[in-house]
Enzyme design. Structure first.
Site, PDB file in Angstrom:
ATOM      1  N   ASP A  11      56.545  75.293  13.903  1.00  0.00           N
ATOM      2  CA  ASP A  11      57.231  74.434  13.037  1.00  0.00           C
ATOM      3  C   ASP A  11      58.771  75.091  12.838  1.00  0.00           C
ATOM      4  OD1 ASP A  11      55.488  72.667  12.765  1.00  0.00           O
ATOM      5  OD2 ASP A  11      54.463  73.502  10.678  1.00  0.00           O
ATOM      6  N   ASP A 130      49.111  61.661  10.988  1.00  0.00           N
ATOM      7  CA  ASP A 130      48.563  62.484   9.946  1.00  0.00           C
ATOM      8  C   ASP A 130      47.711  61.701   9.056  1.00  0.00           C
ATOM      9  OD1 ASP A 130      50.286  64.431  10.974  1.00  0.00           O
ATOM     10  OD2 ASP A 130      52.103  63.429   9.638  1.00  0.00           O
TER      11      ASP A 130
END
Lengths: 256, 195
Positions: A11, A130
């Protein structure tokens, strides 16, 4: 026989790799290119970069970083976050990434999957999703977007089927419930999606110990799995994950 | 000098980067004259057979590619660039392809548990390379490397003199991929005397 892939996820925030739980408490972990090289040399089968702040800030993806990674590593990598158009996808691919991961964008505009697949081939278009446990949809999992901020009312398994029909080449199932817990992958939603579509499915969220990989490959039919915190912290290595897989009889690439 | 053929069939950055990592001078080109005069030619490709053939026609590159592949100079087809060297692909309802090699390209059968596209690392003679494909070339006399998926044994690599081609992506196969490219770069390019 294809081996089961272990894919470190990086990330990136403001040019640095960070790690936080459910997008909070981000900690600086290092330089993305150096970490990419380290993981590549450590046995990663692929890499994925998420420009995690890009969508929230409406900022485009960091192309310079994609180019630097492409020059530095000789394994495939995907880039997600901050992609808002076909032109963005093209810039990322021309910079040297193999795959683009779309998530919230595809929910807003599902046709981007078909357009991307037509333009670059379906193997280039990865759908990231998600899902969160929810009583509101038939499979028991609902799609969230924008870093778990928004609930969509969409059923996760239905969405996976639709995305595969539209032309996605791969689906990353990132469980909101498991993410950051290090208690293991969410097996149920991974298996539901893996059984619903013909394209490869990548499990994501919750990896904490090498055995978690054995379990997700054996019991949830994942084709690949994402690893982050447990190796970023230095507690475990990719090699230790792969040793556990090999010892359990899971097909795995052991020389690199 | 190595020419990497650009026919709008996917990303050439990885291929160029891999040659750069080996210190080999490579240019990306769609100029038939540059392809004809290059010491070595790389024919990459990602995407679908029909659009690849259409692009080659539109760009006037069909003969340049065939001539280079049959010239005896080192030639390397990668992925779709290997598949369309064969006669025919079943992709897109059936497409006649370049016909430099005899053989047919087919889709993987539907077999439970085997996802298509096949994405990942597969074994070829004790080494693992990175593959991304839904179609495969049947085994032919020139097959120099075999891989297996969905119950099918298919051509992972062909060698016909200095014409090499692989279904996998050596430019994305880590150290073993670079080693293969290095071996290919060491092939003589002095005509076909040693073919």
């Amino acid at each position: 026989m294809l081996t089961k892939r272990v894919i470190p996820c990086l990330d990136v925030r403001n040019g640095r790799v960070t790690k936080g739980v459910k997008f909070k408490n981000n900690v600086d972990l290092g330089d993305p290119v150096e970490m990419a090289v380290g993981y590549s040399e450590g046995g990663a089968d692929e890499l994925v970069f998420y420009d995690i702040t890009a969508s929230a800030e409406g900022r485009p993806i960091d192309i310079g970083m994609v180019e630097a990674v492409a020059r530095a590593v000789r394994i495939p990598f995907a880039v997600g976050g901050g992609i808002s158009s076909l032109a963005d996808m093209e810039r990322v691919i021309l910079a040297g990434a193999e795959k683009i991961s779309v998530n919230s964008l595809a929910v807003r505009n599902p046709q981007i999957i078909a357009e991307g697949a037509r333009a670059f081939g379906r193997q280039c278009v990865v759908l990231g999703m998600d899902p969160v446990r929810s009583g509101k949809t038939p499979s028991g999992y609902e799609i969230t977007t924008r870093g778990y901020r928004d609930f969509t009312g969409m059923d996760a398994v239905e969405w996976a089927r639709r995305a595969a029909d539209l032309g996605t080449g791969e689906i990353v199932v990132n469980s909101v419930d498991a993410d950051g817990t290090r208690e293991g992958f969410e097996l149920e939603i991974t298996r539901l999606v893996a059984e619903a579509v013909d394209v490869p499915v990548v499990a994501s969220g919750g990896a904490g110990r090498p055995e978690h990989f054995v379990t997700v490959f054996r019991e949830a039919r994942a084709d690949a799995a994402i690893v982050a915190g447990m190796i970023h912290s230095g507690e475990f290595t990719i090699a230790s994950i792969k040793d556990a897989m090999r010892d359990a009889g899971v097909p795995v690439r052991m020389s690199w | 000098m190595t020419a990497i053929i650009d026919y709008r069939a996917g990303n050439l950055t990885s291929v160029r980067n891999a040659f750069a990592a080996l210190g080999a001078e490579a240019v990306v080109t769609r100029d038939p004259a540059a392809i004809a005069s290059a010491d070595r030619v790389v024919f990459p490709g990602v995407g679908a057979a029909r659009s690849a053939m259409d692009n080659l026609s539109e760009l006037g590159l069909v003969n340049a590619v065939k001539s280079a592949a049959m010239s005896g100079r080192p030639f390397l087809g990668i992925c779709l660039g290997m598949q369309i060297l064969f006669d025919h692909s079943d992709e897109d309802g059936g497409v006649d392809t370049l016909g430099v090699l005899r053989g047919r390209v087919m889709r993987f059968p539907r077999v439970p548990g085997f996802k298509v596209p096949a994405i990942g690392w597969n074994d070829v003679g004790g080494r693992e390379y990175y593959f991304v494909h839904s179609y495969y070339a049947e085994l032919v006399p020139e097959t120099a490397g075999v891989a297996e998926y969905a119950g099918v044994r298919f051509t992972a690599m062909v060698k016909k003199g200095r014409l090499w081609a692989c279904q996998f992506h050596p430019e994305k196969s880590g150290r073993v991929g670079l080693e293969l490219l290095e071996e290919w770069l060491k092939l003589d390019n002095d005509g076909c005397a040693k073919c």
